[in-house]
Design an enzyme around this catalytic site. Structure first.
Site, short mmCIF file in Angstrom:
data_model
loop_
_atom_site.label_atom_id
_atom_site.label_comp_id
_atom_site.label_asym_id
_atom_site.label_seq_id
_atom_site.Cartn_x
_atom_site.Cartn_y
_atom_site.Cartn_z
N MET A 8 7.30 -1.19 -3.37
CA MET A 8 5.67 -0.80 -3.36
C MET A 8 5.10 -1.45 -1.91
O MET A 8 4.75 -2.61 -1.79
CB MET A 8 5.14 -1.38 -4.47
CG MET A 8 5.07 -0.56 -5.77
SD MET A 8 4.53 -1.19 -7.17
CE MET A 8 5.28 -2.49 -7.66
N TYR A 26 10.36 9.66 4.09
CA TYR A 26 10.54 9.01 5.39
C TYR A 26 11.88 9.33 6.21
O TYR A 26 12.63 10.23 5.58
CB TYR A 26 10.62 7.54 5.00
CG TYR A 26 9.15 7.14 4.42
CD1 TYR A 26 8.14 7.18 5.06
CD2 TYR A 26 9.18 7.04 3.00
CE1 TYR A 26 7.17 6.55 4.75
CE2 TYR A 26 7.90 6.56 2.50
CZ TYR A 26 6.80 6.49 3.18
OH TYR A 26 5.59 6.15 2.70
N ALA A 79 14.31 8.33 0.78
CA ALA A 79 13.33 8.92 -0.09
C ALA A 79 12.09 9.48 0.54
O ALA A 79 11.90 8.82 1.31
CB ALA A 79 13.39 8.41 -1.72
N GLN A 137 13.85 -3.51 0.90
CA GLN A 137 13.70 -2.09 1.50
C GLN A 137 13.59 -1.88 2.72
O GLN A 137 12.84 -2.10 3.27
CB GLN A 137 12.96 -1.24 0.40
CG GLN A 137 13.10 0.29 0.70
CD GLN A 137 12.11 1.34 -0.06
OE1 GLN A 137 10.85 1.16 0.43
NE2 GLN A 137 12.73 1.89 -0.89
N ARG A 195 18.06 4.70 -1.60
CA ARG A 195 17.06 5.17 -2.51
C ARG A 195 16.86 6.78 -1.99
O ARG A 195 17.01 7.15 -0.91
CB ARG A 195 15.78 4.69 -2.16
CG ARG A 195 14.81 5.21 -3.60
CD ARG A 195 13.47 4.50 -3.48
NE ARG A 195 13.09 4.31 -4.82
CZ ARG A 195 11.96 4.40 -5.26
NH1 ARG A 195 10.97 4.32 -4.24
NH2 ARG A 195 11.67 4.02 -6.48
C1 LIG Z 1 1.24 1.24 -4.37
C2 LIG Z 1 2.45 1.92 -4.26
C3 LIG Z 1 3.26 1.88 -3.15
C4 LIG Z 1 4.67 2.47 -2.92
N1 LIG Z 1 5.26 2.07 -1.98
C5 LIG Z 1 6.72 2.64 -1.83
C6 LIG Z 1 7.57 2.11 -0.77
O1 LIG Z 1 7.25 1.30 0.23
N2 LIG Z 1 8.74 2.51 -0.96
C7 LIG Z 1 9.10 3.44 -1.90
O2 LIG Z 1 10.46 3.90 -1.85
N3 LIG Z 1 8.28 3.90 -2.85
C8 LIG Z 1 7.06 3.35 -3.02
N4 LIG Z 1 6.39 3.80 -3.89
C9 LIG Z 1 6.80 4.59 -4.95
C10 LIG Z 1 7.24 3.75 -6.19
O3 LIG Z 1 8.29 3.00 -5.82
C11 LIG Z 1 7.74 4.68 -7.38
O4 LIG Z 1 8.84 5.47 -6.88
C12 LIG Z 1 6.58 5.63 -7.81
O5 LIG Z 1 5.56 4.89 -8.09
C13 LIG Z 1 6.93 6.08 -9.18
O6 LIG Z 1 7.37 5.30 -10.30
P1 LIG Z 1 6.50 4.93 -11.21
O7 LIG Z 1 6.31 5.82 -12.40
O8 LIG Z 1 7.18 3.66 -11.97
O9 LIG Z 1 5.26 4.02 -10.64
C14 LIG Z 1 4.97 3.16 -4.12
C15 LIG Z 1 4.43 3.33 -5.23
C16 LIG Z 1 3.10 2.53 -5.21
C17 LIG Z 1 2.07 3.02 -6.54
#
Ligand SMILES: Cc1cc2nc3c(=O)[nH]c(=O)nc-3n(C[C@H](O)[C@H](O)[C@H](O)COP(=O)(O)O)c2cc1C
Length: 372
Positions: free
Chosen positions: A24, A181, A178, A101, A229
């Site tokens: 995140m 990016y 994923a 990551q 990823r």
């Molecule tokens: C605040 C936030 C920041 C995120 N930043 C990234 C990131 O840096 N890299 C990434 O691969 N996914 C990022 N994601 C996506 C999450 O890893 C995840 O794939 C997505 O929220 C769906 O999963 P969930 O249903 O468990 O939230 C981010 C999601 C949120 C909510």
């Protein structure tokens, strides 16, 4: 019946359960990409909360065009590496694994300290608008299609980042291919319209990712984990599909296995979704399970309601959660002791997803997590 509380072995590393914090972005480093003390507190909280592994936010890999967001952390120099070292120590104290990551922004570029020009496979901007969550910007900048010098710079960036992540004490890295990016853009026929050896059918579109994986693996050596990823969808286009349907995923998974990746982390809007063009009845994770022996991490909509079902459907997978972990940094402990599970209040991430805003929200809502 396999349980989410079973232990799990990942490349010789013993994980206490199958609960993983998903990556995140929190845009909370300093201007020079150096992680802060507050970030240490943030990550240590998950480690104390019973997660067996944390995957960090996307960290930028070079001082050319890899940074995508203001206050995004980097792993490009000694001060950044030393600051990460302290955070790794805080996480490891609690017997929790920590993966960094590695992310190159590509065309999804909202702020960069080193250049104003994004690089990507082709001169193609993302669909939709930039994400206010990571800092407000007006529209996407014009993109430069990568030339040979850029390919070398990106590759060197990833390899240097692997070496520095190792030096900082991480257990491994995850190459971010994923969500739109750079490495994901190569796989996409929307972003990648190259007429040369890097574009065309999936065999060509995935070739750069294969090379990056191989280079990362050889920098990593024997014990250090190198995961990847993967998604079809991007942050601004949740409908995108590879034109080749499930065959595209099968090809990528087999190539990743051959290149030696230590795990594949799939992400989708829902972990069970059947996302392929042409009406396949398989999810991204199903393809990894069926066509390879690579350890799997699945992500997308996992919560207290479905985690047992997901753990049963993907018996050899780790379960990564983003929103559920934000709302419940101590989710595994809560489940074990039958304590209530909170739903994420998006106000916590407003107006941007910084830790400072989260901490402010917690002050106002009396929602600080005491884990001692
Ligand atoms: C605040 C936030 C920041 C995120 N930043 C990234 C990131 O840096 N890299 C990434 O691969 N996914 C990022 N994601 C996506 C999450 O890893 C995840 O794939 C997505 O929220 C769906 O999963 P969930 O249903 O468990 O939230 C981010 C999601 C949120 C909510």
């Amino acid at each position: 019946m396999s349980s989410a509380f079973d232990d799990f072995e990942l490349k010789g590393h013993k994980l206490e359960n199958r609960f993983v914090v998903a990556p995140m972005t929190r845009t909370s480093a300093d201007k020079k990409g150096k992680p802060t003390e507050l970030m240490g507190e943030y990550y240590e909280r998950f480690a104390k909360g019973g997660w067996s592994m944390i995957i960090s936010e996307g960290v930028y890999t070079d001082r050319q065009a890899s940074q995508g967001y203001e206050n995004q952390p980097g792993i490009t120099d000694a001060p950044q590496t030393d600051a990460w070292k302290e955070i790794v120590e805080r996480v490891h104290k609690h017997d929790c694994k920590f993966i960094m990551q590695l992310m190159h922004a590509g065309a999804q570029f909202q702020h960069n300290e080193y250049t104003d020009t994004p690089i990507a496979p082709s001169e193609v901007k993302p669909k939709g608008e930039p994400l206010d969550l990571y800092g407000k910007t007006d529209g996407w900048p014009e993109v430069k299609a990568m030339d040979e010098t850029d390919f070398d710079a990106v590759m060197n960036g990833f390899v240097g980042a692997v070496n520095r992540a190792k030096e900082a004490g991480f257990d491994g890295v995850e190459l971010h291919a994923a969500n739109g990016y750079l490495l994901n853009e190569f796989l996409s026929d929307y972003f990648n319209q190259r007429p040369d050896q890097w574009g065309g059918d999936m065999a060509k579109r995935m070739h750069f990712l294969e090379l990056v994986v191989k280079a990362a693996k050889s920098a990593a050596g024997d014990d250090f984990i190198v995961g990847v990823r993967l998604s079809q969808i991007t942050v601004t286009d949740s409908d995108y599909q590879w034109p080749e349907g499930e065959d595209a995923m099968i090809k990528v998974v087999k190539a990743m296995e051959k290149a030696g990746v230590d795990y594949i982390h799939t992400t989708d809007t829902d972990v069970m979704r059947k996302p392929f063009k042409g009406g396949s009845n398989k999810s991204l994770g199903d393809i990894v399970q069926e066509f390879s022996d690579i350890p799997l991490i699945v992500n997308g909509g996992i919560s207290e309601k479905n985690y047992e079902h997901v753990a049963g459907h993907y018996p050899n997978a780790l379960l990564a959660m983003a929103k559920t972990s934000l709302a419940n940094p101590d989710f595994p402990i809560r489940i074990k002791s039958s304590e209530p599970i909170r739903q994420l209040d998006f106000a916590m991430l407003q107006p941007t997803a910084t830790l400072e805003n989260e901490w402010k929200w917690r002050d106002e809502n009396d929602a600080h997590i005491e884990l001692d």
